[in-house]
Design a protein around this motif. Structure first.
Motif, PDB file in Angstrom:
ATOM      1  N   CYS A  89       0.754  -1.251  -0.067  1.00 43.56           N
ATOM      2  CA  CYS A  89      -0.006   0.157   0.093  1.00 43.56           C
ATOM      3  C   CYS A  89       0.762   1.121   0.101  1.00 43.56           C
ATOM      4  O   CYS A  89       0.399   2.381  -0.490  1.00 43.56           O
ATOM      5  CB  CYS A  89      -1.069   0.149   1.270  1.00 43.56           C
ATOM      6  SG  CYS A  89      -0.165   0.503   2.838  1.00 43.56           S
ATOM      7  N   GLY A  90       2.246   1.151   0.286  1.00 43.85           N
ATOM      8  CA  GLY A  90       3.064   2.211   0.442  1.00 43.85           C
ATOM      9  C   GLY A  90       2.812   3.262   1.648  1.00 43.85           C
ATOM     10  O   GLY A  90       3.547   4.215   1.603  1.00 43.85           O
TER      11      GLY A  90
ATOM     12  N   LEU B 139       5.859   0.574  11.655  1.00 45.71           N
ATOM     13  CA  LEU B 139       5.004  -0.439  11.511  1.00 45.71           C
ATOM     14  C   LEU B 139       4.623  -0.670   9.968  1.00 45.71           C
ATOM     15  O   LEU B 139       4.612   0.510   9.361  1.00 45.71           O
ATOM     16  CB  LEU B 139       3.615  -0.215  12.187  1.00 45.71           C
ATOM     17  CG  LEU B 139       3.544  -0.319  13.750  1.00 45.71           C
ATOM     18  CD1 LEU B 139       2.290  -0.057  14.374  1.00 45.71           C
ATOM     19  CD2 LEU B 139       4.270  -1.360  14.160  1.00 45.71           C
ATOM     20  N   CYS B 140       4.536  -1.943   9.574  1.00 48.22           N
ATOM     21  CA  CYS B 140       4.020  -2.273   7.953  1.00 48.22           C
ATOM     22  C   CYS B 140       3.055  -3.223   8.287  1.00 48.22           C
ATOM     23  O   CYS B 140       3.340  -4.285   8.931  1.00 48.22           O
ATOM     24  CB  CYS B 140       5.295  -2.603   7.377  1.00 48.22           C
ATOM     25  SG  CYS B 140       4.870  -3.390   5.547  1.00 48.22           S
ATOM     26  N   ARG B 141       1.942  -2.857   7.451  1.00 54.81           N
ATOM     27  CA  ARG B 141       0.746  -3.655   7.488  1.00 54.81           C
ATOM     28  C   ARG B 141       1.003  -4.753   6.416  1.00 54.81           C
ATOM     29  O   ARG B 141       0.425  -6.044   6.503  1.00 54.81           O
ATOM     30  CB  ARG B 141      -0.520  -3.027   7.279  1.00 54.81           C
ATOM     31  CG  ARG B 141      -1.700  -3.852   6.767  1.00 54.81           C
ATOM     32  CD  ARG B 141      -2.115  -4.549   8.045  1.00 54.81           C
ATOM     33  NE  ARG B 141      -3.378  -5.567   7.663  1.00 54.81           N
ATOM     34  CZ  ARG B 141      -3.378  -6.524   7.034  1.00 54.81           C
ATOM     35  NH1 ARG B 141      -2.280  -7.007   6.295  1.00 54.81           N
ATOM     36  NH2 ARG B 141      -4.405  -7.262   6.696  1.00 54.81           N
ATOM     37  N   CYS B 142       1.812  -4.656   5.208  1.00 57.29           N
ATOM     38  CA  CYS B 142       1.607  -5.474   3.934  1.00 57.29           C
ATOM     39  C   CYS B 142       2.605  -6.348   3.828  1.00 57.29           C
ATOM     40  O   CYS B 142       2.354  -7.268   3.159  1.00 57.29           O
ATOM     41  CB  CYS B 142       1.443  -4.486   2.846  1.00 57.29           C
ATOM     42  SG  CYS B 142       0.376  -2.946   2.851  1.00 57.29           S
ATOM     43  N   THR B 143       3.914  -5.906   4.090  1.00 61.04           N
ATOM     44  CA  THR B 143       4.958  -6.591   3.271  1.00 61.04           C
ATOM     45  C   THR B 143       5.556  -7.808   4.358  1.00 61.04           C
ATOM     46  O   THR B 143       6.282  -8.533   4.064  1.00 61.04           O
ATOM     47  CB  THR B 143       6.144  -5.682   3.171  1.00 61.04           C
ATOM     48  OG1 THR B 143       6.542  -5.202   4.394  1.00 61.04           O
ATOM     49  CG2 THR B 143       5.777  -4.742   2.333  1.00 61.04           C
ATOM     50  N   GLY B 144       5.115  -7.672   5.608  1.00 60.02           N
ATOM     51  CA  GLY B 144       5.783  -8.556   6.602  1.00 60.02           C
ATOM     52  C   GLY B 144       7.310  -8.280   6.818  1.00 60.02           C
ATOM     53  O   GLY B 144       7.973  -8.947   7.299  1.00 60.02           O
TER      54      GLY B 144
END
Lengths: 157, 264
Positions: free
Chosen positions: A100-101, A134-139
């Motif tokens: 999502c960036g 924090l990152c939601r998408c990439t792990g």
């Protein structure tokens, strides 16, 4: 509502703008100066999406009082790779280190702070450097790999 | 935002100007959150006083300005015993802003650095120079004035001091609990034992029952187990979104024993 003048350097360019009392640096950069690259995430210092560099150190711009940057040097993602992507940005694209960036500007600035200080960090040092983001998408693994690509010279200017 | 910000040259000026309606802004990690949420109105006072960011070391004590950040602690080689504590206070972006003074006033469950200061028996120096043992300061902090510096005794040997933080997000998340232990030795016996808990009360708090078990003892696994069993006597841990009082009571002794075993 009081307005105070703030003069500072933004991405190597001298800037002057007015801040409202109590305005945080993130809001000041976005609404006051027009730099939309730092993102509003949580507003309470938890997510790291608003990370910018102040005098080379990573800061959560939502927790910095805007007038506190009087005379200081601020760097945001908008200052990276003006003409073409810089190595970090290139590495993020190559490794698909964004989805999502939304976290990406904060991640890039945390990574830049690390690499400016320690050009060849270990994997553990990379993980520690982005611990506040924090990152939601990439792990996280593609982000770590991208930063290590720059550190280990696989992506260069 | 109905907020008015005043910047003063010295901390003394801020203290005089504070009044009953002012809020002092140190690093900003806690106060700015309130401002952003619209929960804090009125006057905010801050200072650019460089004295607050000084660290002076001597043989047995470090005097640390209240405005010294966790990042500055980590950059100070003479304070290596405090590095594990500073590293546990948030991620890199928080550590460049979180101050020693802010940790002293932070409400539960924040303020891990104050837990270490409590275990080391630090003295808190207010604006105007009055010194107080940190135990007294923490009891009275709602009525205390602004803090200028903290005088931190240095452990005589590296293994005499240790710190442990329990959090869901490791290592920088909010504390389920934190523990600092200072176990000076004298001819093989523990003398002047101090153990402090964070997130086990409304402020950092000592563990008097565990201290009594250890004081004067020759440390061995049996003594450590008895200290761990006594860990929460007299303590009344809070329940919050992170952990229940029951959970904190159950695990505090386990973590204390693990910490003490590392120090043998």
């Amino acid at each position: 509502m009081a307005m105070k003048p703030v003069t500072f350097t933004l991405n190597a360019e001298a800037k002057a703008a007015f801040t409202e009392d109590g305005q945080n640096l993130l809001d000041f950069l976005r609404r006051g100066v027009g730099d939309l690259s730092p993102k509003y995430g949580c507003g309470q210092g938890t997510c790291g999406a608003c990370t910018v560099l102040v005098d080379g150190e990573p800061h959560l711009s939502c927790l910095v009082l805007a007038e506190a940057i009087q005379g200081r040097r601020v760097e945001t993602t908008a200052g990276l790779g003006q003409a073409r992507p810089n190595p970090l940005q290139e590495a993020f694209m190559e490794r698909f280190a964004a989805q999502c960036g939304y976290c990406t500007p904060g991640m890039l600035m945390s990574a830049k702070a690390l690499l400016d200080r320690n050009p060849r960090p270990s994997r553990e040092e990379v993980i520690e450097a982005i611990a506040g983001n924090l990152c939601r998408c990439t792990g996280y693994e593609p982000i770590i790999a991208a930063i290590l690509d720059v550190a280990e010279g696989r992506i260069r200017a | 935002m109905a907020v008015m910000v005043e910047t003063h040259p010295t901390l003394g000026d801020v203290q005089r100007a504070l009044g009953s309606d002012g809020t002092y802004l140190g690093g900003g990690t806690l106060v700015m959150r309130e401002v952003n949420a619209g929960a804090l109105q009125g006057r905010i006072l801050r200072t650019t006083d460089p004295a607050l960011r000084q660290i002076r070391s001597s043989f047995d004590t470090a005097e640390i300005g209240a405005g010294v950040t966790m990042a500055m602690i980590l950059a100070e080689r003479d304070l290596a015993h405090l590095h594990p504590v500073a590293r546990a206070v948030g991620g890199p972006q928080v550590r460049v802003m979180a101050t020693v003074g802010g940790n002293l006033f932070a409400a539960h469950p924040y303020g891990d650095f104050a837990v270490a200061l409590l275990a080391l028996g630090a003295r808190v120096v207010s604006v105007g120079g009055a010194q107080r043992p940190i135990d007294d300061f923490l009891r009275e902090r709602d009525r205390a004035g602004l803090v200028a510096t903290v005088q931190v005794p240095r452990p005589r040997e590296p293994r005499a001091f240790a710190f442990l933080k329990v959090s869901r997000v490791k290592p920088k998340g909010v504390s389920v609990l934190s523990i600092a232990a200072h176990l000076p030795r004298d001819a093989g016996r523990l003398r002047g034992v101090r153990i402090a808990f964070g997130a086990m009360g409304t402020t950092p708090i000592r563990a008097p029952a565990a201290e009594r078990v250890l004081e004067g003892a020759t440390p061995d696994l049996g003594v450590l187990a008895r200290a761990a069993a006594a860990a929460v006597e007299g303590l009344d841990p809070p329940t919050d979104a992170l952990a229940s009082a029951w959970y904190r009571r159950e695990v505090a002794g386990v973590h204390l024993r693990r910490l003490l075993e590392r120090m043998l």
